[in-house]
Write an enzyme that holds these catalytic residues in place. Structure first.
Site, PDB file in Angstrom:
ATOM      1  N   ALA A  53       0.011  -1.308  -5.086  1.00 35.04           N
ATOM      2  CA  ALA A  53       0.056  -0.420  -6.177  1.00 35.04           C
ATOM      3  C   ALA A  53       0.438  -1.304  -7.437  1.00 35.04           C
ATOM      4  O   ALA A  53       0.289  -0.699  -8.695  1.00 35.04           O
ATOM      5  CB  ALA A  53       1.077   0.682  -5.923  1.00 35.04           C
ATOM      6  N   TYR A  54       1.121  -2.385  -7.597  1.00 36.33           N
ATOM      7  CA  TYR A  54       1.438  -3.083  -8.417  1.00 36.33           C
ATOM      8  C   TYR A  54       0.429  -3.485  -9.783  1.00 36.33           C
ATOM      9  O   TYR A  54      -0.449  -4.092  -8.881  1.00 36.33           O
ATOM     10  CB  TYR A  54       2.350  -4.193  -8.436  1.00 36.33           C
ATOM     11  CG  TYR A  54       3.640  -4.025  -7.711  1.00 36.33           C
ATOM     12  CD1 TYR A  54       4.316  -2.734  -7.355  1.00 36.33           C
ATOM     13  CD2 TYR A  54       4.192  -5.027  -6.891  1.00 36.33           C
ATOM     14  CE1 TYR A  54       5.404  -2.610  -6.901  1.00 36.33           C
ATOM     15  CE2 TYR A  54       5.505  -4.925  -6.161  1.00 36.33           C
ATOM     16  CZ  TYR A  54       5.989  -3.620  -5.988  1.00 36.33           C
ATOM     17  OH  TYR A  54       7.040  -3.398  -5.259  1.00 36.33           O
ATOM     18  N   SER A  55       0.231  -3.427 -10.887  1.00 40.76           N
ATOM     19  CA  SER A  55       1.188  -2.291 -11.596  1.00 40.76           C
ATOM     20  C   SER A  55       0.324  -1.079 -12.198  1.00 40.76           C
ATOM     21  O   SER A  55       0.119  -1.325 -13.392  1.00 40.76           O
ATOM     22  CB  SER A  55       1.713  -3.235 -12.515  1.00 40.76           C
ATOM     23  OG  SER A  55       0.981  -4.132 -13.254  1.00 40.76           O
ATOM     24  N   GLY A  64      -3.236  -3.316  -8.059  1.00 38.93           N
ATOM     25  CA  GLY A  64      -3.763  -4.573  -7.636  1.00 38.93           C
ATOM     26  C   GLY A  64      -3.817  -5.784  -8.318  1.00 38.93           C
ATOM     27  O   GLY A  64      -4.146  -6.741  -8.179  1.00 38.93           O
TER      28      GLY A  64
END
Length: 314
Positions: A53-55, A64
């Protein structure tokens, strides 16, 4: 050379400070991220933490980005075997939740972005109580059996669901969680201490705390009347308004002076010495922020200093 720490029941050995990858692709661009990763590994570090999930929260991002940067860095440096890569599943906008099919598809995407055929440590990012633990654990076990994941971890999970997951894995002879990533630091102790820590301790899980520096508050740069240039300044600064926050900063300042150490190093050293903790997570946007983090590997606080911090944070 800094001695590595065993990560629970897994066969992974990690540096006592995990480098947080949440800033990569957010407040640190690719060149900055590469420089931080280079400096971290040059300083003996081998444990990089990210999530699919980043960022996603940053304007123009979709999730991704951090994994992609880390993957490009691993490829450029040719050091995949030397780095313990931890990532997480469940919060990517296209792969939300922990249904078995979601876990499987998200893992393939993480592998692709990281440019690797295995993930060292794979966490469930947030528990999904709409899915039975049996389905989650079975899906994770399949990834381990396929050689795509070496060890499993959980983050943001209740003590009851954690225990239920461990019991099911034991009953069925499946791969089980070896690590736990809780929210835990000097001014947020009840987010881990108590039933969750007791469950982890009893099961032999290694804790890898996030928000180890309370979004930067425990670096000591937040002081009354001072403004801080940080994307997280508003959240971190609020701790100045609490008695606990002020007492902790005062104790950190005294001990940092005694030990000729940075305040951030002392805060991390307290956390690294807590029961079950293998390696706190802290992120660095610039190379200049790294020395204070890496120094935790060489700072062992005295019993009196640990007690002072524990009392100040009570």
């Amino acid at each position: 050379m800094t001695s590595l720490r065993a990560l629970g029941s897994s066969d992974l050995s990690v540096f006592p400070l995990s480098l947080g990858g949440n800033v990569f692709g957010w407040t640190a661009d690719q060149d900055q991220s590469f420089a931080v990763l280079d400096a971290y590994t040059a300083g003996g570090g081998n444990f990089v933490d990210t999530a699919d999930a980043y960022s996603k929260w940053a304007p123009g991002n979709s999730g991704g980005e951090s994994e992609t940067i880390i993957g490009k860095w691993l490829a450029a440096r040719g050091n995949r075997a030397d780095v313990v890569v931890a990532t997480k599943v469940g919060s990517h906008p296209q792969y939300e939740g922990l249904a078995a099919d979601t876990i499987k598809a998200a893992a393939e995407e993480s592998l692709r972005r990281l440019g690797t055929d295995y993930i060292d440590l794979y966490y469930t990012h947030f528990d999904d109580t709409s899915v039975p633990v049996e389905e989650i654990v079975t899906a994770l076990d399949q990834l381990v059996r396929e050689g795509k994941v070496r060890a499993l971890g959980a983050s943001n999970i209740s003590p009851a669901r954690l225990q239920e997951s461990l019991d099911f894995a034991d009953r069925e002879g499946l791969a089980k969680y070896a690590a736990l990533q809780p929210h835990y630091n000097l001014i947020s102790r009840d987010t881990y201490e108590g039933a969750l820590q007791d469950t982890a301790s009893h099961a032999g899980l290694a804790a890898v705390p996030y928000f180890a520096l309370a979004s930067g508050f425990l670096t000591g740069k937040y002081r009354p009347g001072q403004s801080v240039d940080s994307a997280r300044a508003e959240g971190a600064g609020k701790h100045l308004d609490t008695e606990r926050g002020r007492k902790v900063l005062a104790a950190l300042g005294r001990i940092a002076q005694e030990r000729d150490a940075e305040i951030a190093t002392v805060a991390l050293a307290w956390l690294a010495a807590r029961p079950t903790v293998a390696a706190p997570i802290a992120s660095a946007r610039t190379v200049e922020q790294l020395p204070a983090l890496l120094a935790v590997a060489d700072l062992e606080l005295t019993d009196a200093q640990l007690s002072e911090l524990t009392a100040a944070s009570a």
